[in-house]
Design a protein around this motif. Structure first.
Motif, PDB file in Angstrom:
ATOM      1  N   ASN A  22      47.235  14.098  57.147  1.00 16.12           N
ATOM      2  CA  ASN A  22      46.839  13.622  56.512  1.00 16.12           C
ATOM      3  C   ASN A  22      45.731  14.798  55.134  1.00 16.12           C
ATOM      4  O   ASN A  22      45.206  15.728  56.179  1.00 16.12           O
ATOM      5  N   GLU A  23      45.962  15.208  54.547  1.00 15.36           N
ATOM      6  CA  GLU A  23      45.028  16.393  53.407  1.00 15.36           C
ATOM      7  C   GLU A  23      43.611  16.188  53.155  1.00 15.36           C
ATOM      8  O   GLU A  23      42.938  16.734  54.135  1.00 15.36           O
ATOM      9  N   LYS A  24      43.351  14.470  53.759  1.00 14.32           N
ATOM     10  CA  LYS A  24      41.822  14.166  54.298  1.00 14.32           C
ATOM     11  C   LYS A  24      40.830  14.904  54.930  1.00 14.32           C
ATOM     12  O   LYS A  24      39.935  15.198  55.030  1.00 14.32           O
ATOM     13  N   ARG A  26      41.084  17.726  56.565  1.00 13.89           N
ATOM     14  CA  ARG A  26      41.119  19.371  56.517  1.00 13.89           C
ATOM     15  C   ARG A  26      39.808  19.511  56.585  1.00 13.89           C
ATOM     16  O   ARG A  26      39.341  19.641  55.939  1.00 13.89           O
ATOM     17  N   GLU A  43      49.426  18.121  54.008  1.00 20.04           N
ATOM     18  CA  GLU A  43      50.260  16.827  53.599  1.00 20.04           C
ATOM     19  C   GLU A  43      49.464  15.864  53.092  1.00 20.04           C
ATOM     20  O   GLU A  43      49.044  15.075  53.015  1.00 20.04           O
ATOM     21  N   ASP A  44      49.576  15.420  51.292  1.00 21.30           N
ATOM     22  CA  ASP A  44      48.741  14.835  50.218  1.00 21.30           C
ATOM     23  C   ASP A  44      49.667  13.797  50.014  1.00 21.30           C
ATOM     24  O   ASP A  44      50.784  14.553  50.035  1.00 21.30           O
ATOM     25  N   GLY A  45      48.287  12.614  50.256  1.00 18.12           N
ATOM     26  CA  GLY A  45      49.719  11.679  49.796  1.00 18.12           C
ATOM     27  C   GLY A  45      49.872  10.569  50.483  1.00 18.12           C
ATOM     28  O   GLY A  45      51.344   9.530  50.794  1.00 18.12           O
ATOM     29  N   THR A  47      49.518   7.586  52.866  1.00 19.58           N
ATOM     30  CA  THR A  47      49.238   6.239  52.800  1.00 19.58           C
ATOM     31  C   THR A  47      48.238   5.151  53.821  1.00 19.58           C
ATOM     32  O   THR A  47      47.289   5.001  54.014  1.00 19.58           O
TER      33      THR A  47
END
Length: 215
Positions: A22-24, A26, A43-45, A47
């Motif tokens: 998840n991008e969060k 990084r 990857e973003d998005g 959930t």
């Protein structure tokens, strides 16, 4: 969209030997510890899941802050649990601050939902665990049908760690209990008399009380 994936997430392609993060995450300590050991794709998005080990296996990472904040993390776990063919592994930060909330998430995840839960002390320990899980994903399956029926390293690790968290058990008594009661379900249904033969009367009462508490 793949109906077997959590609502709001499409199919996730995971290259062999990689994980999709998840991008969060990084720039986090968790990612820094994994760099150089495994290949990461962000990857973003995403959930529900934090990391995808494969298109059918993912990790939900529950931080100390998530536990302290309340039960909102449960929605993510349930979405993955109800997604069909996607295997969700719940990794939880068990610290001095979050320890008081750990029993609740353990019972909810393992006993109520039947999912794998692995406690870690911090993100450094979590990174080692995730690397280990990725390495197991890339192993070739055994051609021996008898070996294939054995529980995977992940299942064994989950069971041992879960049983170790029961009051009075710890690292010494957990393997003894699993020799007699090889699943959480059998252990939770064992009587005090059955447990006494393995761990003695006092610990048997603690185990029985642990599983008898309202969830």
């Amino acid at each position: 969209m793949d109906r077997n994936l959590p609502e709001g997430e499409g199919p996730v392609h995971v290259p062999l030997g990689h994980i999709v993060a998840n991008e969060k995450w990084r720039g986090s300590q968790l990612i820094q510890e994994m760099q150089g050991k495994i290949k990461l794709v962000f990857e973003d998005g995403l959930t529900s899941a934090d990391f995808y080990l494969s298109s059918r296996s993912c990790i939900l990472y529950i931080t100390e802050a998530d536990l302290v904040a309340g039960n909102s993390y449960r929605k993510r776990i349930v979405r993955v649990r109800n997604s069909g063919n996607l295997q969700g592994i719940v990794v939880v930060e068990k610290t001095q601050i979050s320890e008081q909330y750990f029993a609740a998430i353990q019972k909810f995840t393992v006993l109520d939902l039947g999912m794998v839960l692995l406690p870690v002390a911090n993100q450094m320990e979590a990174s080692c665990l995730i690397v280990q899980l990725v390495q197991e994903q890339t192993k070739e399956p055994s051609k021996n049908p008898f070996l294939r029926k054995k529980r995977s390293m992940l299942s064994e690790l989950s069971l041992v760690r879960t049983v170790q968290q029961i009051p009075g058990v710890g690292k010494v008594k957990a393997p003894l209990l699993l020799q007699k009661f090889p699943t959480i379900q059998r252990l939770s249904n064992a009587s005090i008399q059955e447990l006494e033969g393995v761990v003695g009367h006092t610990v048997a009462q603690q185990i029985h009380a642990f599983f008898s508490q309202p969830r």
